[in-house]
Scaffold this motif. Structure first.
Motif, PDB file in Angstrom:
ATOM      1  N   ALA A  46       0.897  -1.336  -0.265  1.00  0.00           N
ATOM      2  CA  ALA A  46       0.118   0.029  -0.043  1.00  0.00           C
ATOM      3  C   ALA A  46       0.860   1.305   0.159  1.00  0.00           C
ATOM      4  N   PHE A  47       2.001   1.214   0.722  1.00  0.00           N
ATOM      5  CA  PHE A  47       2.946   2.624   0.723  1.00  0.00           C
ATOM      6  C   PHE A  47       3.333   2.726  -0.781  1.00  0.00           C
ATOM      7  N   GLY A  48       3.757   1.485  -1.319  1.00  0.00           N
ATOM      8  CA  GLY A  48       4.574   1.598  -2.655  1.00  0.00           C
ATOM      9  C   GLY A  48       3.341   2.012  -3.606  1.00  0.00           C
ATOM     10  N   ALA A  49       2.162   1.703  -3.762  1.00  0.00           N
ATOM     11  CA  ALA A  49       1.068   2.174  -4.530  1.00  0.00           C
ATOM     12  C   ALA A  49       0.498   3.314  -4.209  1.00  0.00           C
ATOM     13  N   HIS A  50       0.621   4.092  -2.986  1.00  0.00           N
ATOM     14  CA  HIS A  50       0.055   5.233  -2.599  1.00  0.00           C
ATOM     15  C   HIS A  50       1.172   6.336  -2.216  1.00  0.00           C
ATOM     16  N   GLY A  51       2.093   5.838  -1.502  1.00  0.00           N
ATOM     17  CA  GLY A  51       3.068   7.125  -0.961  1.00  0.00           C
ATOM     18  C   GLY A  51       4.244   7.011  -1.699  1.00  0.00           C
ATOM     19  N   LYS A  95      12.810   2.324 -12.971  1.00  0.00           N
ATOM     20  CA  LYS A  95      12.928   1.253 -12.294  1.00  0.00           C
ATOM     21  C   LYS A  95      13.004   1.045 -10.879  1.00  0.00           C
ATOM     22  N   TYR A  96      13.288   2.125 -10.277  1.00  0.00           N
ATOM     23  CA  TYR A  96      12.988   2.191  -8.616  1.00  0.00           C
ATOM     24  C   TYR A  96      11.685   1.604  -8.218  1.00  0.00           C
ATOM     25  N   LEU A  97      10.712   2.105  -8.866  1.00  0.00           N
ATOM     26  CA  LEU A  97       9.459   1.627  -8.454  1.00  0.00           C
ATOM     27  C   LEU A  97       9.226   0.232  -8.809  1.00  0.00           C
ATOM     28  N   GLU A  98       9.775  -0.252 -10.013  1.00  0.00           N
ATOM     29  CA  GLU A  98       9.546  -1.367 -10.390  1.00  0.00           C
ATOM     30  C   GLU A  98      10.208  -2.613  -9.510  1.00  0.00           C
ATOM     31  N   THR A  99      11.546  -1.966  -9.058  1.00  0.00           N
ATOM     32  CA  THR A  99      12.120  -3.038  -8.231  1.00  0.00           C
ATOM     33  C   THR A  99      11.292  -2.955  -6.710  1.00  0.00           C
ATOM     34  N   TYR A 100      10.789  -1.864  -6.494  1.00  0.00           N
ATOM     35  CA  TYR A 100       9.830  -1.889  -5.214  1.00  0.00           C
ATOM     36  C   TYR A 100       8.839  -2.889  -5.252  1.00  0.00           C
ATOM     37  N   LYS A 101       8.108  -2.948  -6.401  1.00  0.00           N
ATOM     38  CA  LYS A 101       7.054  -3.632  -6.978  1.00  0.00           C
ATOM     39  C   LYS A 101       7.374  -5.333  -6.833  1.00  0.00           C
ATOM     40  N   LYS A 111       5.077   6.611  -5.078  1.00  0.00           N
ATOM     41  CA  LYS A 111       4.715   7.077  -6.500  1.00  0.00           C
ATOM     42  C   LYS A 111       5.465   8.406  -6.586  1.00  0.00           C
ATOM     43  N   GLU A 112       5.073   9.098  -5.613  1.00  0.00           N
ATOM     44  CA  GLU A 112       5.632  10.707  -5.685  1.00  0.00           C
ATOM     45  C   GLU A 112       6.976  10.781  -5.536  1.00  0.00           C
ATOM     46  N   LEU A 113       7.561   9.834  -4.875  1.00  0.00           N
ATOM     47  CA  LEU A 113       9.036   9.893  -4.514  1.00  0.00           C
ATOM     48  C   LEU A 113       9.925   9.223  -5.504  1.00  0.00           C
TER      49      LEU A 113
END
Length: 127
Positions: free
Chosen positions: A24-29, A37-43, A31-33
């Motif tokens: 939930a933090f990754g999906a909502h909080g 590739k960093y968001l994909e790594t988190y996912k 995305k702004e930061l």
């Protein structure tokens, strides 16, 4: 001291709680930061966290139902979540390459856990 099946179930539920919270933090909080590739790594970290937390939930059921010791796989899956998923999270947020270099150790832990489970169930089915 051996981890009891009830404790294993509780720990699995806690790991699933963390997977939901971090997802939930990754999906909502997040995305702004971070982006790309960093968001994909988190996912990816969240995905493997979920897969192996569900495995943690099922392991004590398998162990108790078939009277086999699944604790080794359980420990390796916990180690894998910590080394793989949590380092994916840290790498994505902090963007420090050292965390990315630890991730393969977690993947190896997952593989060892699955192999141990396969060999344990194979030995049981032969007996």
């Amino acid at each position: 001291m051996k981890l009891k099946y009830g404790h294993m179930l509780s720990l699995a539920c806690f790991m699933l709680f963390l997977a939901v919270a971090l997802g939930a933090f990754g999906a909502h909080g997040l995305k702004e930061l971070v982006t790309g590739k960093y968001l994909e790594t988190y996912k990816t970290g969240v995905t493997y966290h979920f897969y192996h937390s569900f495995a943690l939930l099922i392991l004590p059921i398998i162990g108790k139902t078939f009277n086999i010791n699944v604790r080794g796989s359980f420990y390796f899956f916990i180690a894998g979540i910590i080394l793989f998923s949590f380092n994916c999270y840290l790498y994505a947020i902090l963007q420090v390459k050292t965390f990315a270099m630890i991730v393969p150790l977690g993947g190896f832990s997952f593989l060892i856990g699955w192999l141990m489970l396969a060999l344990t169930t194979l030995k049981t089915s032969e007996g």
